[in-house]
Scaffold this motif. Structure first.
Motif, PDB file in Angstrom:
ATOM      1  N   ARG A  70      40.414  28.128  45.219  1.00 17.86           N
ATOM      2  CA  ARG A  70      39.253  27.981  44.496  1.00 17.86           C
ATOM      3  C   ARG A  70      38.508  29.157  44.086  1.00 17.86           C
ATOM      4  O   ARG A  70      37.352  29.174  43.614  1.00 17.86           O
ATOM      5  CB  ARG A  70      38.372  26.899  45.406  1.00 17.86           C
ATOM      6  CG  ARG A  70      38.811  25.612  45.587  1.00 17.86           C
ATOM      7  CD  ARG A  70      37.783  24.765  46.583  1.00 17.86           C
ATOM      8  NE  ARG A  70      36.659  24.565  45.482  1.00 17.86           N
ATOM      9  CZ  ARG A  70      35.649  23.814  46.097  1.00 17.86           C
ATOM     10  NH1 ARG A  70      35.866  23.510  47.251  1.00 17.86           N
ATOM     11  NH2 ARG A  70      34.589  23.611  45.509  1.00 17.86           N
ATOM     12  N   ASP A  71      39.064  30.412  44.377  1.00 19.37           N
ATOM     13  CA  ASP A  71      38.401  31.605  44.163  1.00 19.37           C
ATOM     14  C   ASP A  71      39.062  32.242  42.900  1.00 19.37           C
ATOM     15  O   ASP A  71      40.179  31.979  42.509  1.00 19.37           O
ATOM     16  CB  ASP A  71      38.812  32.603  45.365  1.00 19.37           C
ATOM     17  CG  ASP A  71      37.631  33.393  45.767  1.00 19.37           C
ATOM     18  OD1 ASP A  71      37.077  33.931  44.394  1.00 19.37           O
ATOM     19  OD2 ASP A  71      37.682  33.964  46.706  1.00 19.37           O
ATOM     20  N   SER A  72      38.143  32.560  42.148  1.00 15.57           N
ATOM     21  CA  SER A  72      38.496  33.329  40.646  1.00 15.57           C
ATOM     22  C   SER A  72      38.920  34.852  40.978  1.00 15.57           C
ATOM     23  O   SER A  72      39.249  35.260  39.905  1.00 15.57           O
ATOM     24  CB  SER A  72      37.296  33.305  39.807  1.00 15.57           C
ATOM     25  OG  SER A  72      36.291  34.015  40.417  1.00 15.57           O
ATOM     26  N   ASP A  73      38.711  35.445  41.923  1.00 13.11           N
ATOM     27  CA  ASP A  73      39.367  36.686  42.252  1.00 13.11           C
ATOM     28  C   ASP A  73      40.533  36.936  43.336  1.00 13.11           C
ATOM     29  O   ASP A  73      40.090  36.698  44.437  1.00 13.11           O
ATOM     30  CB  ASP A  73      38.118  37.578  42.688  1.00 13.11           C
ATOM     31  CG  ASP A  73      38.510  39.123  42.671  1.00 13.11           C
ATOM     32  OD1 ASP A  73      39.350  39.476  42.346  1.00 13.11           O
ATOM     33  OD2 ASP A  73      37.770  39.629  43.173  1.00 13.11           O
ATOM     34  N   PRO A  74      41.651  37.156  43.064  1.00 13.44           N
ATOM     35  CA  PRO A  74      42.702  37.523  44.230  1.00 13.44           C
ATOM     36  C   PRO A  74      42.525  38.624  45.023  1.00 13.44           C
ATOM     37  O   PRO A  74      43.184  38.951  46.065  1.00 13.44           O
ATOM     38  CB  PRO A  74      44.032  37.540  43.155  1.00 13.44           C
ATOM     39  CG  PRO A  74      43.428  38.002  41.886  1.00 13.44           C
ATOM     40  CD  PRO A  74      42.178  37.527  41.812  1.00 13.44           C
ATOM     41  N   LEU A  75      41.775  39.589  44.409  1.00 14.15           N
ATOM     42  CA  LEU A  75      41.958  41.064  45.244  1.00 14.15           C
ATOM     43  C   LEU A  75      41.414  40.854  46.564  1.00 14.15           C
ATOM     44  O   LEU A  75      42.366  41.598  47.507  1.00 14.15           O
ATOM     45  CB  LEU A  75      41.052  42.117  44.465  1.00 14.15           C
ATOM     46  CG  LEU A  75      41.125  43.405  44.986  1.00 14.15           C
ATOM     47  CD1 LEU A  75      42.384  44.097  45.225  1.00 14.15           C
ATOM     48  CD2 LEU A  75      40.071  44.502  44.276  1.00 14.15           C
TER      49      LEU A  75
END
Length: 286
Positions: free
Chosen positions: A70-75
């Protein structure tokens, strides 16, 4: 439900357009503006290294974690178990809307500090009482909610903090407010999306008019919760373009009225000249 507020950026100018300005919407990621402000105003060193974890205290007791799907940022997820500068997480919270980074940043400040950000902004309805995906708190009625009017107030409260506005200008998700503007138009903004809600607030800095604020909040079936392909994002883009096309009307609202030119006083008629004295009659000499 659609809410829109448009206001001049200058000073505390009143909005020039409002539509359902005080209706509450789920905050989604717009609450990250308040978290950023609370973190930066707390005095904590953003260069301090902090652990990247996925366990957080719920405001109703117990712990919770974020869902990477559900997160837009994998970093930040790639950095789990390491230590990184807090500044990196604060930046990813805004530029890539990282949920994991947001909860780590929130843990480095306090809920009271975030509430104070809203209070100082003059917000009357909005609040951020819990972290993202604190489902236990949500089940007990603890919600992060905002109004379009309060979002405008929140962004205006950052006027004296150009570094925060500069970070908002680096937002990577440019499919709603920014998509309605001509290319290369500067906009410092934050958007948010969850199933059923899409919203965004920004300050637009055009070359041909004073800056202006715009907040658009939509709650309804068009919002599918996707970050870049959300149909509701296109609705916000169309509203953003409509406001841009009328930006001169916003400008007129902040220009001081010119005083009417002073009229010259009417000329007074010259007083009548006295008649010259009549010569005395001649008397015969003798």
């Amino acid at each position: 439900m659609l809410s829109v507020v448009v206001a001049p950026w200058v000073g505390d100018s009143k909005p020039v357009f409002v539509h359902n300005p005080d209706e509450l919407h789920e905050a989604a990621s717009t609450m990250k503006i308040a978290v950023l402000a609370a973190l930066c105003r707390s005095g904590v060193s953003l260069d301090a290294e902090v652990p990247v974890v996925n366990r957080f205290e719920s405001v109703v007791g117990g712990e919770f974690g974020n869902d990477p799907d559900r997160d837009s940022d994998p970093l930040p997820w790639e950095l789990l178990g390491t230590h990184v500068p807090l500044r990196l997480l604060a930046e990813r919270m805004i530029t890539h809307s990282s949920n994991l980074a947001t909860n780590i940043c929130l843990a480095r400040t306090t809920q009271r500090a975030v509430a104070d950000v809203w209070r100082r902004a003059g917000a009357t309805h909005s609040s951020t009482p819990r972290g993202i995906e604190d489902h236990a708190a949500r089940a007990q009625g603890v919600h992060n909610r905002v109004t379009a009017r309060d979002l405008v107030r929140l962004l205006r409260s950052l006027a004296g903090e150009p570094e925060l506005l500069g970070l908002l200008a680096c937002n990577e998700f440019r499919v709603d407010l920014a998509a309605g503007l001509p290319a290369n138009t500067r906009i410092a903004f934050k958007n948010g999306w969850i199933p059923g809600t899409r919203l965004a607030v920004g300050v637009v800095q055009a070359a041909d008019c004073p800056p202006y604020l715009i907040a658009v909040c939509y709650t309804g079936p068009l919002a599918d919760g996707t970050d870049r392909t959300d149909p509701a994002a296109r609705v916000i883009a169309r509203i953003s373009k409509a406001v841009w096309d009328r930006r001169d009307q916003i400008s007129r609202a902040v220009l001081p009225a010119r005083p009417a030119p002073a009229r010259p006083a009417p000329a007074r008629p010259a007083p009548p000249r006295p008649a010259p004295p009549r010569p005395a009659p001649l008397r015969p000499a003798g």
